[in-house]
Structure formats: structure tokens, C-alpha cells
Design a protein around this motif. Sequence first.
Motif, PDB file in Angstrom:
ATOM      1  N   ARG A 196      19.684  12.044  -7.338  1.00 21.91           N
ATOM      2  CA  ARG A 196      19.733  13.257  -6.523  1.00 21.91           C
ATOM      3  C   ARG A 196      18.448  14.071  -6.683  1.00 21.91           C
ATOM      4  O   ARG A 196      17.880  14.567  -5.704  1.00 21.91           O
ATOM      5  CB  ARG A 196      20.923  14.124  -6.912  1.00 21.91           C
ATOM      6  N   GLU A 197      17.985  14.196  -7.924  1.00 19.02           N
ATOM      7  CA  GLU A 197      16.729  14.922  -8.172  1.00 19.02           C
ATOM      8  C   GLU A 197      15.559  14.212  -7.499  1.00 19.02           C
ATOM      9  O   GLU A 197      14.664  14.846  -6.932  1.00 19.02           O
ATOM     10  CB  GLU A 197      16.487  15.045  -9.679  1.00 19.02           C
ATOM     11  N   ALA A 198      15.575  12.880  -7.550  1.00 20.69           N
ATOM     12  CA  ALA A 198      14.499  12.097  -6.938  1.00 20.69           C
ATOM     13  C   ALA A 198      14.490  12.258  -5.419  1.00 20.69           C
ATOM     14  O   ALA A 198      13.419  12.322  -4.800  1.00 20.69           O
ATOM     15  CB  ALA A 198      14.657  10.629  -7.313  1.00 20.69           C
ATOM     16  N   ILE A 199      15.659  12.323  -4.798  1.00 24.53           N
ATOM     17  CA  ILE A 199      15.730  12.521  -3.353  1.00 24.53           C
ATOM     18  C   ILE A 199      15.074  13.846  -2.970  1.00 24.53           C
ATOM     19  O   ILE A 199      14.329  13.932  -1.980  1.00 24.53           O
ATOM     20  CB  ILE A 199      17.189  12.456  -2.863  1.00 24.53           C
ATOM     21  N   GLU A 200      15.320  14.883  -3.759  1.00 26.53           N
ATOM     22  CA  GLU A 200      14.687  16.180  -3.491  1.00 26.53           C
ATOM     23  C   GLU A 200      13.173  16.099  -3.635  1.00 26.53           C
ATOM     24  O   GLU A 200      12.427  16.669  -2.831  1.00 26.53           O
ATOM     25  CB  GLU A 200      15.261  17.239  -4.435  1.00 26.53           C
ATOM     26  N   GLY A 247       0.773  -1.235   0.000  1.00 24.36           N
ATOM     27  CA  GLY A 247       0.000   0.000   0.000  1.00 24.36           C
ATOM     28  C   GLY A 247       0.801   1.279   0.000  1.00 24.36           C
ATOM     29  O   GLY A 247       0.272   2.333   0.374  1.00 24.36           O
ATOM     30  N   LEU A 248       2.040   1.237  -0.445  1.00 23.99           N
ATOM     31  CA  LEU A 248       2.873   2.433  -0.486  1.00 23.99           C
ATOM     32  C   LEU A 248       3.195   2.794  -1.932  1.00 23.99           C
ATOM     33  O   LEU A 248       3.527   1.917  -2.737  1.00 23.99           O
ATOM     34  CB  LEU A 248       4.178   2.200   0.275  1.00 23.99           C
ATOM     35  N   THR A 249       3.096   4.068  -2.259  1.00 22.89           N
ATOM     36  CA  THR A 249       3.535   4.522  -3.569  1.00 22.89           C
ATOM     37  C   THR A 249       5.053   4.475  -3.620  1.00 22.89           C
ATOM     38  O   THR A 249       5.732   4.915  -2.684  1.00 22.89           O
ATOM     39  CB  THR A 249       3.051   5.959  -3.827  1.00 22.89           C
ATOM     40  N   MET A 250       5.581   3.948  -4.695  1.00 22.08           N
ATOM     41  CA  MET A 250       7.035   3.799  -4.805  1.00 22.08           C
ATOM     42  C   MET A 250       7.712   5.161  -4.762  1.00 22.08           C
ATOM     43  O   MET A 250       7.358   6.061  -5.543  1.00 22.08           O
ATOM     44  CB  MET A 250       7.380   3.091  -6.117  1.00 22.08           C
ATOM     45  N   PRO A 251       8.664   5.367  -3.859  1.00 20.64           N
ATOM     46  CA  PRO A 251       9.370   6.653  -3.788  1.00 20.64           C
ATOM     47  C   PRO A 251      10.107   6.961  -5.088  1.00 20.64           C
ATOM     48  O   PRO A 251      10.544   6.059  -5.807  1.00 20.64           O
ATOM     49  CB  PRO A 251      10.360   6.447  -2.639  1.00 20.64           C
ATOM     50  N   HIS A 252      10.244   8.248  -5.383  1.00 18.30           N
ATOM     51  CA  HIS A 252      10.966   8.656  -6.590  1.00 18.30           C
ATOM     52  C   HIS A 252      12.382   8.075  -6.592  1.00 18.30           C
ATOM     53  O   HIS A 252      12.870   7.606  -7.629  1.00 18.30           O
ATOM     54  CB  HIS A 252      11.061  10.189  -6.652  1.00 18.30           C
ATOM     55  N   THR A 253      13.041   8.120  -5.442  1.00 20.15           N
ATOM     56  CA  THR A 253      14.418   7.628  -5.357  1.00 20.15           C
ATOM     57  C   THR A 253      14.486   6.143  -5.684  1.00 20.15           C
ATOM     58  O   THR A 253      15.374   5.696  -6.428  1.00 20.15           O
ATOM     59  CB  THR A 253      14.991   7.867  -3.948  1.00 20.15           C
ATOM     60  N   ALA A 254      13.553   5.376  -5.143  1.00 26.57           N
ATOM     61  CA  ALA A 254      13.537   3.939  -5.401  1.00 26.57           C
ATOM     62  C   ALA A 254      13.352   3.649  -6.886  1.00 26.57           C
ATOM     63  O   ALA A 254      13.988   2.748  -7.440  1.00 26.57           O
ATOM     64  CB  ALA A 254      12.426   3.286  -4.595  1.00 26.57           C
ATOM     65  N   VAL A 255      12.490   4.421  -7.531  1.00 27.30           N
ATOM     66  CA  VAL A 255      12.260   4.235  -8.968  1.00 27.30           C
ATOM     67  C   VAL A 255      13.563   4.417  -9.741  1.00 27.30           C
ATOM     68  O   VAL A 255      13.915   3.605 -10.610  1.00 27.30           O
ATOM     69  CB  VAL A 255      11.189   5.219  -9.480  1.00 27.30           C
ATOM     70  N   GLU A 256      14.305   5.476  -9.417  1.00 26.01           N
ATOM     71  CA  GLU A 256      15.533   5.757 -10.167  1.00 26.01           C
ATOM     72  C   GLU A 256      16.635   4.752  -9.864  1.00 26.01           C
ATOM     73  O   GLU A 256      17.400   4.382 -10.750  1.00 26.01           O
ATOM     74  CB  GLU A 256      16.005   7.185  -9.884  1.00 26.01           C
ATOM     75  N   VAL A 257      16.723   4.311  -8.612  1.00 23.65           N
ATOM     76  CA  VAL A 257      17.716   3.288  -8.282  1.00 23.65           C
ATOM     77  C   VAL A 257      17.416   1.999  -9.038  1.00 23.65           C
ATOM     78  O   VAL A 257      18.311   1.355  -9.595  1.00 23.65           O
ATOM     79  CB  VAL A 257      17.760   3.035  -6.762  1.00 23.65           C
TER      80      VAL A 257
END
Length: 232
Positions: free
Chosen positions: A218-222, A133-143
Motif C-alpha cells: 500500500r505504501e509502495a502504491i502511494e 529500460g524501466l526503473t522497477m516500480p515500488h509496488t513491483a519491488v514489494e510484491v
Amino acid sequence: MGALVTYRLEDAVATVTLDDGKVNALSPGMLAEIGAALDRAEADGAVVVLTGRERVFSAGFDLRVLRGGGAEGYGMLMAGFELAARMLAFPRPVVVACNGHAYAMAVFLLLSGDYRVGVDGPYTITANEVAIGLTMPHTAVEVCRQRLTPAHFTRAVVNAEAYSPAEAVPAGFLDRVVADEELAATARAKAVELAKLDSQAHAASKLRVRGPALAAVREAIEKDAVDLRASG
């Protein structure tokens, strides 16, 4: 290093072992100790072997802290994302020896290593955020994007597909699978091999190859920081 992480340096190879006596939850304390171990390895100029305890590399973020939210939850999430970014850009090779199960944030650390060895057996490797039930974080997507094969990227990230260790190799989670009793020796042998590389050329080449991916991370972390602050 502390109660949760041990550090052993031998012949320019630093073995960093996670062991909380349970499932190696990536709590704020665990993440801080991993960071301290990497500081020490960098100071020692050592190749890193990052590994876990019997049958589990890590089950991901500490769910108690995650569900509690607030400043502690925010800090834990951001520390995990920053750790993945640091591993991707670490100046010396990083070998990840995956002892068994790896879930969620543990998978993103796995994908941030330079060489990943897993053990054969009834284990699961999965980025299971969507399943719980969690939306995938931007950082996780890029990794995930920078290591998973195109054929498996959507299956793993959007569909939260679970992989066995053998299935994880063609998907891009792992480079090799060995018998449990061979894991430590295989990871160390690869680390010793990588230690022979020219350190400056390795570091510069890693940054050159991963430059676009690191910029995206880095952009995803922001973006994740903004989203997390907005959600309270």
C-alpha cells in the motif's frame, strides 16, 4: 464478462480466463474486466482460478498505452498495482494457472496468487522492466519481495533475470510445474481442495500472514502514484 475475460462458475470455483487473441496485454480494458470478474467471484463466495490463453498467461502492461503516457497510462499502471494488492488480500483462495509466458506486470499478478501452477516448456517468466529500460516500480519491488526467495530476489528484480518454468519454482514464482495438458485439471483440483478450507479462517489468516507485506505494498502504491504524477 466481456470481450477480453470470461467467467465460469462451477461448484464454488470461478475460472477467470484472459484471452485477447494475442498476448493478453494488461490494457485498461483487460484490467477492468479482471476486476469485474473478481467482484463477481467475491459475490459468489468462490475460489478463483485465474488463467490465460494457450502458450501465454500475459505479456504484461499494454506497451502502446504505457508509451503514450498521460492519464490513460497513469490509470493503467495504478489499476495494475491495485489489482495485485487486491489479489494479495482477496478473501477467498486464488489459484493462478500460468499457461506459458509471463512478463512484467503479469509476473506481479502471478506472485499475488495463493497457489501458482505453471506449464513445462520453452516459456519465460521474467520481471523484465530493467531489461527494457524501466526503473522497477515500488509496488513491483514489494510484491516480489514477499514471494521470491532471498537468493533470487536481486537476480529477478535488479538483474531482470529470465526463468524457465522449472527454474521459476525454486525462485518462488511458481509452486508447481505440470505438463500443458494437465494445467487446467491441476489448477481446478487445487481450487476444489482450497474451497474446503474454512473461509473466515482463511481470510483472517491471509491478512495476518501478509499484513506487513500488504502494508508495504500500500505504501509502495502511494510512492508510485507520486512518482508517476511527477513524471507527467
